[in-house]
Design an enzyme around this catalytic site. Structure first.
Site, PDB file in Angstrom:
ATOM      1  N   ASP A  52       2.933  -9.452   1.295  1.00  7.87           N
ATOM      2  CA  ASP A  52       3.925 -10.157   2.119  1.00  7.87           C
ATOM      3  C   ASP A  52       3.599 -11.650   2.131  1.00  7.87           C
ATOM      4  O   ASP A  52       2.464 -12.047   2.403  1.00  7.87           O
ATOM      5  CB  ASP A  52       3.910  -9.594   3.548  1.00  7.87           C
ATOM      6  CG  ASP A  52       5.174  -9.933   4.312  1.00  7.87           C
ATOM      7  OD1 ASP A  52       5.586 -11.119   4.289  1.00  7.87           O
ATOM      8  OD2 ASP A  52       5.756  -9.029   4.929  1.00  7.87           O
ATOM      9  N   SER A  93      11.148 -10.740   6.054  1.00  8.22           N
ATOM     10  CA  SER A  93      10.514  -9.597   5.394  1.00  8.22           C
ATOM     11  C   SER A  93      11.379  -8.346   5.449  1.00  8.22           C
ATOM     12  O   SER A  93      11.213  -7.451   4.621  1.00  8.22           O
ATOM     13  CB  SER A  93       9.161  -9.301   6.039  1.00  8.22           C
ATOM     14  OG  SER A  93       8.296 -10.391   5.828  1.00  8.22           O
ATOM     15  N   THR A 146       8.262  -4.480   6.584  1.00 11.48           N
ATOM     16  CA  THR A 146       8.103  -4.109   5.173  1.00 11.48           C
ATOM     17  C   THR A 146       8.004  -2.592   4.970  1.00 11.48           C
ATOM     18  O   THR A 146       8.841  -2.018   4.261  1.00 11.48           O
ATOM     19  CB  THR A 146       6.898  -4.852   4.553  1.00 11.48           C
ATOM     20  OG1 THR A 146       6.992  -6.239   4.879  1.00 11.48           O
ATOM     21  CG2 THR A 146       6.848  -4.664   3.056  1.00 11.48           C
ATOM     22  N   GLU A 262       1.259  -2.300   1.252  1.00 15.87           N
ATOM     23  CA  GLU A 262       1.524  -3.679   1.625  1.00 15.87           C
ATOM     24  C   GLU A 262       0.260  -4.404   2.095  1.00 15.87           C
ATOM     25  O   GLU A 262      -0.449  -3.925   2.986  1.00 15.87           O
ATOM     26  CB  GLU A 262       2.562  -3.751   2.764  1.00 15.87           C
ATOM     27  CG  GLU A 262       2.928  -5.205   3.077  1.00 15.87           C
ATOM     28  CD  GLU A 262       3.595  -5.417   4.422  1.00 15.87           C
ATOM     29  OE1 GLU A 262       3.453  -4.569   5.304  1.00 15.87           O
ATOM     30  OE2 GLU A 262       4.246  -6.471   4.582  1.00 15.87           O
ATOM     31  N   ASP A 267       1.076 -13.060   4.599  1.00 14.44           N
ATOM     32  CA  ASP A 267       2.162 -13.756   5.306  1.00 14.44           C
ATOM     33  C   ASP A 267       1.686 -14.416   6.599  1.00 14.44           C
ATOM     34  O   ASP A 267       2.082 -15.537   6.917  1.00 14.44           O
ATOM     35  CB  ASP A 267       3.254 -12.726   5.615  1.00 14.44           C
ATOM     36  CG  ASP A 267       4.406 -13.288   6.424  1.00 14.44           C
ATOM     37  OD1 ASP A 267       5.079 -14.214   5.929  1.00 14.44           O
ATOM     38  OD2 ASP A 267       4.649 -12.791   7.546  1.00 14.44           O
ATOM     39  N   HIS A 271       1.918 -18.251   7.966  1.00 16.93           N
ATOM     40  CA  HIS A 271       2.510 -18.699   9.236  1.00 16.93           C
ATOM     41  C   HIS A 271       1.515 -19.517  10.056  1.00 16.93           C
ATOM     42  O   HIS A 271       1.893 -20.459  10.741  1.00 16.93           O
ATOM     43  CB  HIS A 271       2.979 -17.494  10.068  1.00 16.93           C
ATOM     44  CG  HIS A 271       4.249 -16.876   9.577  1.00 16.93           C
ATOM     45  ND1 HIS A 271       5.457 -17.533   9.593  1.00 16.93           N
ATOM     46  CD2 HIS A 271       4.505 -15.655   9.040  1.00 16.93           C
ATOM     47  CE1 HIS A 271       6.399 -16.741   9.107  1.00 16.93           C
ATOM     48  NE2 HIS A 271       5.849 -15.601   8.752  1.00 16.93           N
ATOM     49  N   ASP A 309       7.834 -10.340  -0.962  1.00 14.18           N
ATOM     50  CA  ASP A 309       9.200 -10.479  -0.439  1.00 14.18           C
ATOM     51  C   ASP A 309       9.648 -11.937  -0.451  1.00 14.18           C
ATOM     52  O   ASP A 309      10.809 -12.249  -0.629  1.00 14.18           O
ATOM     53  CB  ASP A 309       9.286  -9.885   0.974  1.00 14.18           C
ATOM     54  CG  ASP A 309       8.084 -10.257   1.858  1.00 14.18           C
ATOM     55  OD1 ASP A 309       7.198 -11.033   1.417  1.00 14.18           O
ATOM     56  OD2 ASP A 309       8.050  -9.768   2.999  1.00 14.18           O
ATOM     57  N   HIS A 310       8.684 -12.858  -0.251  1.00 16.40           N
ATOM     58  CA  HIS A 310       8.968 -14.298  -0.180  1.00 16.40           C
ATOM     59  C   HIS A 310       7.641 -15.015  -0.112  1.00 16.40           C
ATOM     60  O   HIS A 310       6.586 -14.374   0.022  1.00 16.40           O
ATOM     61  CB  HIS A 310       9.799 -14.623   1.073  1.00 16.40           C
ATOM     62  CG  HIS A 310       9.158 -14.096   2.319  1.00 16.40           C
ATOM     63  ND1 HIS A 310       8.032 -14.676   2.882  1.00 16.40           N
ATOM     64  CD2 HIS A 310       9.431 -13.008   3.073  1.00 16.40           C
ATOM     65  CE1 HIS A 310       7.663 -13.969   3.930  1.00 16.40           C
ATOM     66  NE2 HIS A 310       8.487 -12.938   4.076  1.00 16.40           N
ATOM     67  N   HIS A 340       8.833 -19.307   6.204  1.00 13.92           N
ATOM     68  CA  HIS A 340       8.977 -18.842   4.822  1.00 13.92           C
ATOM     69  C   HIS A 340       9.640 -19.935   3.978  1.00 13.92           C
ATOM     70  O   HIS A 340      10.258 -20.845   4.524  1.00 13.92           O
ATOM     71  CB  HIS A 340       9.870 -17.588   4.767  1.00 13.92           C
ATOM     72  CG  HIS A 340       9.340 -16.456   5.575  1.00 13.92           C
ATOM     73  ND1 HIS A 340      10.069 -15.317   5.844  1.00 13.92           N
ATOM     74  CD2 HIS A 340       8.140 -16.286   6.202  1.00 13.92           C
ATOM     75  CE1 HIS A 340       9.341 -14.486   6.581  1.00 13.92           C
ATOM     76  NE2 HIS A 340       8.173 -15.061   6.815  1.00 13.92           N
TER      77      HIS A 340
HETATM   78 MG    MG Z   1       5.387  -7.302   5.982  1.00 13.01          MG
HETATM   79 ZN    ZN Z   2       6.660 -13.947   7.650  1.00 14.77          ZN
END
Ligand code: MG
Ligand code: ZN
Length: 377
Positions: A52, A93, A146, A262, A267, A271, A309-310, A340
């Site tokens: 992620d 996500s 996710t 995952e 991610d 952040h 995902d990004h 993101h």
């Molecule tokens: Mg996730």
């Molecule tokens: Zn995020």
């Protein structure tokens, strides 16, 4: 184009039409996602590894901040995907994972539903109906966006109590992650740990099993009240152990399996604009990629797909500074946002069907590429 191919294409169009009529006649609830024509070999097993928030810079950390060789170097079939959702330029996500799981572009927040909030059948559900075994593993809550997008259908990712209920009733045979509170400490007061057991799950809320899981049973490991600890706070080898436990279990199914793993917290490091958080989470994920590839190399009939995902953080491996001057001898990672970004995302594939992942395409094409060798029903 030969007559034969024209005939086959006409037949395919006819069959697609028939399929459309049949599915609309007998299934009002869950829509069938759009599929490509059958194309090439279908692997027996599919392992989808989602980092992620893992853009190319996050991947690059495994080349600059890890003593061990990066497992990303073991892939030959590499592509890029564009992540744009419906109604926005940048994905979250939920719509990001729903693109992979159900083959549809949807809105941010969507879990296994299309832009009209209609449930769309997921790859996990499709393959389970074909008799394959299924698993989801995550370092977040197992009800987080996710993993949820593979087994649940809700109009919002925030409905985690409902997502937990849907997991209990889902086609998932094995799960491991956090999220105990969504089963044991719910607003409606129900105890879904007991519910899971009634549905045939062996549930453990304290530790992973060592081995010895049998394929005629279902297993759930809920090892965090909410999310699993971050690597820097002692998560240890949970992700690796859970993945290997899942592989030992799922590989007993002669029909094959679908497993989604995952690395959720890459991610969260983005952040937090915390480079060390990202580096440690990518290291952990890289190790699991290596283990998935070891399994696939030995097995010979397993497709491994690694993607994200990004990207998160607008992360850059920027140069260090000496008296405000760029010093190219050192790295001092920087971030451009706490959210993101819309950058294209790398895809790494290995095994039967992996050549389909070359090129540049949309995130929801990954669903079709994973299933492109499956005969259409
Ligand atoms: Mg996730
Ligand atoms: Zn995020």
């Amino acid at each position: 184009m030969s007559i034969n191919i024209i005939f086959m294409k006409k037949l395919a169009v006819l069959l697609l039409g028939l399929n459309f009529l049949l599915t609309n006649a007998c299934n009002q609830d869950i829509q069938k996602p759009v599929r490509f024509m059958s194309e090439g070999q279908q692997p027996k097993n599919i392992i989808l590894l989602i980092g992620d928030g893992m853009g190319l810079t996050q991947v690059s950390t495994s080349y600059y901040f890890n003593d061990k060789p990066s497992n990303f170097s073991r892939f030959n079939n590499i592509g890029l995907h564009q992540t744009t959702p419906i109604g926005a330029k940048i994905t979250d996500s939920a719509s990001g994972a729903t693109a992979f799981s159900a083959g549809v572009k949807s809105y941010n927040g969507a879990i296994g539903v299309d832009q009209d909030t209609q449930a769309v059948e997921t790859i996990l559900e499709i393959l389970s109906q074909k008799g394959l075994s299924t698993g989801v593993v995550s370092t977040s809550s197992i009800t987080h966006a996710t993993p949820a997008s593979f087994y649940a259908h809700t109009k919002s990712r925030r409905m985690q109590d409902e997502i937990a209920r849907q997991l209990m009733n889902s086609k998932v045979d094995f799960f491991a992650g956090g999220g105990r509170k969504f089963f044991a400490d719910r607003k409606d007061g129900e105890n879904l740990i007991e519910g899971l057991k009634l549905k045939g799950f062996t549930v453990d809320t304290t530790k992973l099993a060592k081995k010895g899981l049998t394929i005629d049973k279902k297993y759930g490991f809920l090892l965090g009240r909410d999310y699993m600890p971050k690597m820097e706070n002692g998560r240890g080898d949970f992700l690796s152990k859970a993945t290997n436990l899942a592989l030992d279990y799922l590989n007993q199914d002669p029909k094959g399996f679908f497993l989604m793993v995952e690395g959720s917290q890459i991610d969260w490091g983005g952040h937090a604009n915390d480079a060390n958080y990202i580096i440690e989470e990518v290291k952990d994920f890289d190790k699991v990629i290596g283990e998935a590839l070891d399994f696939a190399e030995k097995d010979g009939n397993t497709l491994v797909v690694v993607t994200a995902d990004h990207e998160t953080g607008g992360f850059a491996l920027s140069s260090a500074k000496v008296r405000k001057q760029d010093d190219y001898r050192g790295l001092a990672p920087t971030f451009s946002t706490g959210g993101h970004t819309a950058t294209l995302i790398p895809v790494f594939a290995y095994g039967p069907g992996s050549e389909r992942f070359r090129g540049i395409y949309q995130n929801n094409d990954i669903f079709r590429k994973m299933l492109a060798g499956e005969p259409l029903k």
